[in-house]
Scaffold this active site. Structure first.
Site, PDB file in Angstrom:
ATOM      1  CG  HIS A 111      86.045  28.293  88.597  1.00 59.54           C
ATOM      2  ND1 HIS A 111      85.507  28.739  87.408  1.00 59.54           N
ATOM      3  CD2 HIS A 111      84.970  28.038  89.393  1.00 59.54           C
ATOM      4  CE1 HIS A 111      84.194  28.761  87.488  1.00 59.54           C
ATOM      5  NE2 HIS A 111      83.841  28.332  88.682  1.00 59.54           N
ATOM      6  CG  ASP A 141      87.352  29.221  84.522  1.00 58.05           C
ATOM      7  OD1 ASP A 141      88.245  28.564  85.084  1.00 58.05           O
ATOM      8  OD2 ASP A 141      86.237  29.412  85.022  1.00 58.05           O
ATOM      9  N   GLY A 215      78.014  26.228  91.977  1.00 56.00           N
ATOM     10  CA  GLY A 215      77.717  24.834  91.661  1.00 56.00           C
ATOM     11  C   GLY A 215      77.239  24.673  90.233  1.00 56.00           C
ATOM     12  CG  ASN A 216      73.903  26.584  88.110  1.00 56.89           C
ATOM     13  OD1 ASN A 216      73.251  27.107  89.006  1.00 56.89           O
ATOM     14  ND2 ASN A 216      73.387  25.705  87.268  1.00 56.89           N
ATOM     15  CB  SER A 217      81.062  26.808  87.958  1.00 58.72           C
ATOM     16  OG  SER A 217      80.915  28.094  88.504  1.00 58.72           O
TER      17      SER A 217
END
Length: 469
Positions: A111, A141, A215-217
């Site tokens: 994502h 993901d 943003g940590n993704s």
């Protein structure tokens, strides 16, 4: 050996101390002096942070055009095309990634980089690399990127999550809200969380209370030796910010995704279970005569399933795969996916109260009978549909039950969208006659009767579609 300052020793002591149990295992202890409480995670951060990169993805999206309930109708889109033209706009997204190989293999979330036309990775020392996608998997993901021209990069070691326990200290490293690389601390809150994945479907996660924000993704969840436990992927939040419930894809699956990318695959090949079941709760355990609630109660087993070959049958309770517990279908899928196609695994189950074990070979879902893909001709209402015969492989790809039979829609042309068809629809019967295969359906589409009445199944629900000419 580089000496560790006393003021920093405790953070490493948690990881390096060994107890009377298995050799090399970390001893669990709690700080009990003011000196220990004032110690720092800095050595762990210094070791792990250079392996976490910022990911910048650029994609082109369409804006404007027809809005409202008619926006998806091809007829109205063509009618209003000149009045409400659509424009293209560049959209940027920001996330994090983890270097897992010195030659520039990076793992992040789909994502973060999905549909991107340009991907760029920036290291902590400000080096920048263009990146391309090697492998993408929507169900987990996860994406594996290759940084162009990279070599001798700092890579994180992946830890086997079988050793992880609830309460273990962890650090989350990433780039929340685009403020720059940030480190937060917490513990492992749970080991086997199943919930909806960001890309759809169900995911299997480690849960942590370390702060994870947008943003940590794609960033790293690491232990006290700086080893990768998982890829931070999702949060449970009512505000969009962290409330202490974050989820990371375990490193077991990350390792398999990376291995398949290195082998040249662009999609993740998953072993096929070929069975369905439900978690054993207290009531079901009592009904089955079990001493305690454990395992997955098998409700159906496909005849071609490797579990059926091993001897599992309806009513049995699957306990573990390679000595790792299985309590839900999602957990079983994770265990098999982390092992990979072509491996063997020992499974344990209960049958009539007796514990049994067997070795099974993990294989892909069988692609038989033949798919026999066909594009149906017009001007029938069926015209423009691409259809396939169902088999276990097609069922797995389309999210249908393993035993689903007949014909499924695999692609829908514009005119078929107007008629109301969607990908994944099962066409069960036409004018009261069962649809056996794509050949029979093509014959009907070529010479359609004056009135067509179709029985269609979508997302487990059956309905009737009627057409006349």
């Amino acid at each position: 050996m580089v000496p560790v300052r006393p003021a920093l020793a405790f953070a490493l002591a948690l990881a390096l101390a060994t107890g009377p149990g298995s050799p090399g295992s970390a001893q669990t202890q709690v700080p009990d002096t003011m000196t220990e409480i004032q110690l720092s995670f800095a050595p762990v951060v210094k070791a792990a942070a250079p392996s976490v990169v910022n990911i910048y993805a650029k994609r082109v999206v369409e804006r404007g055009g027809l809005a409202g309930p008619f926006a998806q109708d091809p007829f109205f889109r063509r009618f209003f095309e000149g009045i409400a033209p659509r424009t293209q706009q560049v959209q940027n997204s920001l996330g994090s990634g983890v270097i897992v190989r010195p030659d520039g293999l990076v793992v992040t979330n789909l994502h973060v980089v999905g549909q991107a036309t340009e991907i760029r990775a920036v290291l902590t020392d400000r080096r920048e690399y263009e990146a391309e996608i090697l492998l993408a998997d929507a169900d987990s993901d996860l994406v594996v990127l290759k940084l162009e021209g990279a070599e001798d990069l700092p890579a994180l070691e992946l830890r086997d999550t079988a050793e992880v326990e609830v309460g273990d200290l962890v650090l989350a490293i990433g780039n929340p809200f685009g403020v720059g690389q940030t480190v937060t601390s917490g513990i492992v809150s749970a080991l086997a969380r199943t919930r909806e994945a960001p890309g759809g479907g169900a995911g299997y996660y480690l849960q942590t209370d370390a702060a994870i924000n947008p943003g940590n993704s794609g960033g790293a969840l690491v232990d006290m030796r700086g080893r990768l436990l998982g890829i931070n992927t999702a949060i449970l939040s009512r505000t969009g910010g962290s409330i202490g419930i974050g989820f990371a894809v375990p490193s077991d699956l990350v390792s398999q995704v990376v291995a398949q990318a290195e082998a040249g695959r662009s999609t993740l090949a998953r072993p096929w279970a070929g069975l369905t079941g439900q978690p054993v709760d207290a009531a079901l355990a009592e009904a089955l005569g079990l001493e305690r609630a454990q395992g997955l109660a098998v409700s159906e087993v496909h005849p071609l399933s490797p579990f059926a070959e091993a001897g599992l049958a309806r009513g049995d309770v699957l306990l573990s795969v390679d000595d790792r517990p299985v309590g839900a279908e999602t957990e079983l899928e994770f265990r098999l996916s982390a092992l990979g196609v072509g491996r063997t695994a020992e499974v344990a189950w209960l049958s009539d109260g007796a514990r049994r074990t067997a070795e099974i070979r993990l294989t892909a879902a069988p692609d038989e009978p033949a798919r026999d893909l066909r594009r149906l001709p017009g001007p029938s209402p069926l015209g423009g549909l691409e259809v396939s015969n169902l088999n276990p492989a097609v069922a797995m790809e389309t999210g249908l039950p393993d035993d689903a039979a007949g014909v499924v829609v695999t692609d829908v042309a514009e005119e078929a969208v107007r008629a109301g068809f969607r990908e994944g629809d099962r066409i069960l019967a036409i004018n009261g006659a069962e649809v056996a295969d794509t050949e029979a359906l093509e014959a009907i589409a070529a010479r359609p009767p004056r009135v067509l009445e179709l029985v269609v199944e979508r997302a487990g629900r059956r309905g009737t579609m009627r057409f006349s000419r």
